[in-house]
Design a protein around this motif. Sequence first.
Motif, short mmCIF file in Angstrom:
data_model
loop_
_atom_site.label_atom_id
_atom_site.label_comp_id
_atom_site.label_asym_id
_atom_site.label_seq_id
_atom_site.Cartn_x
_atom_site.Cartn_y
_atom_site.Cartn_z
N GLN A 642 0.87 -1.17 0.00
CA GLN A 642 0.00 0.00 0.00
C GLN A 642 0.91 1.22 0.00
OE1 GLN A 642 -3.13 -0.56 -0.31
NE2 GLN A 642 -3.09 -2.75 0.17
N GLN A 644 1.56 5.46 -1.14
CA GLN A 644 0.93 6.76 -1.35
C GLN A 644 1.72 7.48 -2.44
OE1 GLN A 644 1.02 10.07 1.68
NE2 GLN A 644 -1.00 9.22 2.09
N GLN A 646 2.27 10.81 -4.94
CA GLN A 646 2.04 12.24 -4.87
C GLN A 646 2.77 12.92 -6.02
OE1 GLN A 646 3.34 13.91 -1.15
NE2 GLN A 646 1.82 15.55 -1.22
N LEU A 651 -2.65 13.70 -4.47
CA LEU A 651 -2.10 12.54 -3.79
C LEU A 651 -3.13 11.42 -3.88
CD1 LEU A 651 -0.50 12.43 -0.30
CD2 LEU A 651 -2.65 11.24 -0.66
N TRP A 653 -3.77 6.91 -3.04
CA TRP A 653 -3.26 5.62 -2.60
C TRP A 653 -3.32 4.65 -3.76
CZ3 TRP A 653 -1.02 4.19 1.89
CH2 TRP A 653 -1.10 5.09 2.97
N ALA A 654 -2.42 3.69 -3.74
CA ALA A 654 -2.40 2.68 -4.78
C ALA A 654 -1.86 1.39 -4.18
CB ALA A 654 -1.54 3.10 -5.97
N THR A 655 -2.22 0.29 -4.82
CA THR A 655 -1.76 -1.02 -4.39
C THR A 655 -0.82 -1.58 -5.45
OG1 THR A 655 -3.86 -1.38 -3.29
CG2 THR A 655 -2.49 -3.32 -3.70
N ARG A 713 -16.12 2.90 -4.25
CA ARG A 713 -14.82 3.53 -4.05
C ARG A 713 -13.95 3.25 -5.27
NH1 ARG A 713 -13.46 5.04 1.17
NH2 ARG A 713 -15.10 4.63 2.71
N VAL A 714 -13.21 4.25 -5.66
CA VAL A 714 -12.30 4.11 -6.80
C VAL A 714 -10.95 3.65 -6.27
CG1 VAL A 714 -11.14 5.31 -8.66
CG2 VAL A 714 -13.51 5.85 -8.12
N PHE B 6 2.76 12.59 8.71
CA PHE B 6 1.67 12.10 7.88
C PHE B 6 0.47 11.68 8.71
CE2 PHE B 6 5.62 11.57 5.67
CZ PHE B 6 5.33 12.12 4.45
N ASN B 9 -2.75 11.96 6.90
CA ASN B 9 -3.03 11.03 5.81
C ASN B 9 -3.57 9.70 6.29
OD1 ASN B 9 -2.00 12.89 3.94
ND2 ASN B 9 0.07 12.29 4.54
N PHE B 12 -6.73 8.08 4.85
CA PHE B 12 -6.79 7.46 3.53
C PHE B 12 -6.06 6.13 3.49
CE2 PHE B 12 -6.80 12.06 3.20
CZ PHE B 12 -8.01 12.25 2.61
N ALA B 13 -5.84 5.54 4.63
CA ALA B 13 -5.02 4.33 4.66
C ALA B 13 -5.83 3.08 4.37
CB ALA B 13 -4.34 4.20 6.02
N GLY B 16 -5.93 1.69 -0.23
CA GLY B 16 -5.84 2.36 -1.51
C GLY B 16 -7.13 2.96 -2.00
N MET B 18 -10.15 5.78 -2.28
CA MET B 18 -10.24 7.22 -2.21
C MET B 18 -11.51 7.62 -1.46
SD MET B 18 -9.04 8.48 -5.90
CE MET B 18 -7.51 7.92 -6.60
N PRO B 19 -11.61 8.90 -1.09
CA PRO B 19 -12.85 9.33 -0.41
C PRO B 19 -14.05 9.09 -1.31
CG PRO B 19 -11.15 10.96 -0.14
CD PRO B 19 -10.61 9.97 -1.12
N ARG B 36 -6.31 19.78 -0.71
CA ARG B 36 -5.31 20.16 -1.68
C ARG B 36 -4.14 20.87 -1.03
NH1 ARG B 36 -7.01 19.32 -6.65
NH2 ARG B 36 -9.16 19.47 -5.96
N VAL B 38 -2.41 20.05 1.47
CA VAL B 38 -1.37 19.13 1.90
C VAL B 38 -1.12 18.03 0.89
CG1 VAL B 38 -1.94 19.56 4.30
CG2 VAL B 38 -3.04 17.68 3.07
N ARG B 39 -1.76 18.09 -0.25
CA ARG B 39 -1.65 16.97 -1.18
C ARG B 39 -0.65 17.21 -2.29
NH1 ARG B 39 -6.49 13.75 -0.71
NH2 ARG B 39 -6.46 13.08 -2.89
#
Lengths: 853, 278
Positions: A642, A644, A646, A651, A653-655, A713-714, B6, B9, B12-13, B16, B18-19, B36, B38-39
């Motif tokens: 997992q 992050q 940026q 920013l 998250w990705a796997t 969720r995307v 962090f 952040n 968002f853990a 993976g 997103m909101p 934005r 902090v992103r």
Amino acid sequence: MAVSLTEGVVMKMLNGEVTSETDMMPVLQVTELKLIQSKLHQNQESSNRYKFLLSDGTDLAAGMLNTSLNSLVNQGTIQLGSVIRLTHYICNLIQTRRIVVIMQLEVIVEKCNIIGNPKEPGHSSINPQRGGVNTQSNGGSEQQQARRSDVNGGRYGVSANSPQPQVVHNSSDAGRYCVSANSPQPQVVHSSSDAGRYGVSANSPQRQVVHNSPDAGRYGQPQVSQRYGTGSGYPETSPSTRPYVSSNAGYGGSRQDQPRAPTATTAYSRPVQSAYQPQQPPMYVNRGPVARNEAPPRINPIAALNPYQGRWTIKVRVTSKADLRRFNNPRGEGKLFSFDLLDADGGEIRVTCFNDAVDQFFDKIVVGNVYLISRGNLKPAQKNFNHLPNDYEIHLDSASTIQPCEDDGTIPRYHFHFRNIGDIENMENNSTTDVIGIVSSISPTVAIMRKNLTEVQKRSLQLKDMSGRSVEVTMWGNFCNAEGQKLQNLCDSGVFPVLALKAGRIGEFNGKQVSTIGASQFFIEPDFPEARELRQWYEREGRNAHFTSISREFSGVGRQEVRKVIAQIKDEKLGTSEKPDWITVCATISFMKVENFCYTACPIMNGDRPCSKKVTNNGDGTWRCEKCDKCVDECDYRYILQIQLQDHTDLTWATAFQEAGEEIMGMSAKDLYYVKYENQDEEKFEDIIRSVAFTKYIFKLKIKEETYSDEQRVKATVVKAEKLNYSSNTRFMLEAIDKLKIGDANSLPIKAESSNYRSDAFNSGVGTSGTRDTASVDARREFGLPAANQVGQYGNQYSSDARSLGGFTSCNVCRSNSHVSANCPTLMSEPQGQYMGGTNAGGGMPRQHVGSY
Amino acid sequence: MYGGDFDGNAAFAGGGFMPSQATTQAHESSSSLKNRDVRTLLPLTLKQLSSASTTGESNFSIDGVDIKTVVIVGRISRMENRITQVDFVVDDGTGWVDCVRWCHARQETEEMEAVKLGMYVRLHGHLKIFQGKRSVNVFSVRPVTDFNEIVHHFTECMYVHMYNTKLRGGSITQDTATPRPQMPYSTMPTPAKPYQTGPSNQFPNQFNDSMHGVKQTVLNYLNQPMHIVSEAGVHCDIIARELRIPLLQVKEALEQLSNDGCIYSTLDETCFKSTANA
């Protein structure tokens, strides 16, 4: 002599004074008889023709027998030495030669010794004497030269092979050209007749052997074909028979040596000369100046060669020489090789040698040397194998001569017809061209297995020139190692060499490309004006120019790579449609979860990939896989990171799974697992994690929407992670800056457009776009144009120029006088056949012929 | 210290994800605006960094974009080791800035030991005002081993600058316009490539400028030949899906374009057609 021939009628026939039986019904003797078989109708007996020489005791005329009279020859009624009366015949002018076509005749005597000593003024003998002593010069006027050549040929073919009769016949020629005849002339004529009679009689048994050759199927064709090959005026034969013809021509030549005169004849002829010694000095003095006027052999340019030229000599340099090859066809095994020639005027022609000629000339030919070549056979070029800009090619045989000579500075070493790489786009596939350009990159050699289970080496390089285009050039075989390695070294050292390729073949596979063929030649950094001009252009502006490739680069992934920023994932709602979205981002790993970085995986192989499903611990040291329904002693470990990502916009998250995880971490999941849990080396583990943070990669992401706890969720998955290449990414950003500038000038915000992003910007193709704005439509329209132009004709179908001889219609002809009018249809069909066979038939002939009736 | 940077952040853990998208536009704008800050990870030259405008004690912005995490590439011109921190100055040729690296853990100490005076480094950090002057609170320092990276960094600064000035159009949080800094380097002259890629996007929180862009995009879409010849026009849902613009923005843009007379509705209030050639 019991039978008297009609004196002087042959000369009248040749002059046009006598043209048919209405003028005269002469009595002539057959001195030679020969069967002519048509190539295309070998098995049809009705198409056989008999050709012979008719003698009036003084001269010879060529004759052709109607097919209806073939039975007379087969039965033996007409044979060598027969005396016949022509009761129905016509004299035709065919390709500058007078031919007597006989429709009806009367046999007076079936066989008789040759009467008189006839010679043939207007036609070469069937068996010309090769290498014979010829004291006469071929210089002078064309007409005079032709006459003398024919006279000599006729003399050699008919009379004894002795110097003495030549002298006697010269006096006959002198008599013909003088207005007033000398009183001693009749004596000379009579003496020559006697000498000729004895000579012919002495050679009679051997002559039979020669003339029996046409009856043997083995040697019949070569003699006939050889006549065709020497441009005697008959249509060209099919090219497929050339190897056979060349092979047997040698045999035919050797047979012709058999009729040589025995020594006894020569000894016998000697007293004849002494008897007439007082007569010779005045005649020699009269011909002296002509005899001494021998000119050196005249050099012909290659561009002037044509099949209807009798004797030619070319002075040429060998530019390339192909390997010796062997072949198998229904006629048996054979071998051939070819080489290309270039002369001072820029003319190019290919020479091909078969079988015996290969043995004779293969070792003689050296690339780069200059030779004098003469006495070859000109044939239409086979464009499938011959790419040179010449309609003919030369076939050599044992009679041909190749004489090395000193190097001639006026003959260049190379002759190119360069085309721009941009022009190649519109050229036909399978055509051949010369191309020159700068090598921008070269790939390693790969071995390819062909369908016939032979391995061949292949290597590709990119070539570009001033047209702003680049093309992929594929090298096959030996080119990969020698020239390919040299080019590789030059490119690695930063020198991009100039490469000239002669005779490359244009192909189409994912766009246009050029391949090497057997006759191709590579020139690296050549020293001629085009190369220097190209080098200067490259140093001045070409190095930084942008090129469009006409060879579409094959991409392993079928989808287009779309370069985006992270903020666009949310702004454009990527992944919310039915299909996932694939994008490429340049981002920094700013954080990584260290707990649960991997999972226990099933190592059992399923096909060519491991099962990779999660296994559970049984507690006794073994692991169980639910999918495979098996237990294994040791499990595998696979990444599930997992991370992050940026960039300057956002920013996310990705796997990252196994393949991408290994790329990011630099080691396998199992090794990292051992560091943390087996070796309990916490510090080393943290060092590894820390070294990964804040590094920049080009990520390929798969964006897809998934349902989790009744909520959409995307999710982003890293498909591929590549370490950032600063040079290529800098180039990419410069292009993006240019695009931003253009957007500002157009007062339009630039929407995201699809593009084929590649690490090598020099070979980036034309971008393809969707349906967004006008610029995109223009891009698509422009991109479509080259595709339309690439549609072309495949291959150049070769069509033979060979035409069959026009056959005479066979009909039953009764020799009775009361049926003369019935022969009129037969008479009409025969001239048509001859005209069809002749390429130089005049328009006036048919009218004149018809009018006479 | 490392983990604390962090904390924000952690939300968002979740594997993976997103909101969620199921929020109202206003709430989304507020959330995006806050996030934005902090992103972004902005590459900056030191001249850009010293010229950044400030709206408070710890808030910086440049080209209308808030600065939080920055990337700097430069040469260490002065270095002073203290017990709990390392103070050093980084100079990239356009300016210099004070940097502080707090060393609490072993990894942090070892990382700083690998850095020497005069060495080129790439550092990530937060921009702050410390004791009355600007400084960067560094949390990552890497020596530069491939010197193409220096050219790459300057090019990226130029690119991000143009991206933010031409595509984003500034933030609504900026009440007054500030003079933009001059570009430190001119770009290499290269021929125009109309069809090369160029990333771009629209931000929903910037209504005026972004709506102008959306309107132009929608109008260009409707002006395509295949849509002009269509009798029924194009449905707003199709426009939103094809252009990948939020539906609410598309609807608002269509309303404004209709008021301007550029397009008109056809079958109903949801299908529109361009007035060109009408």
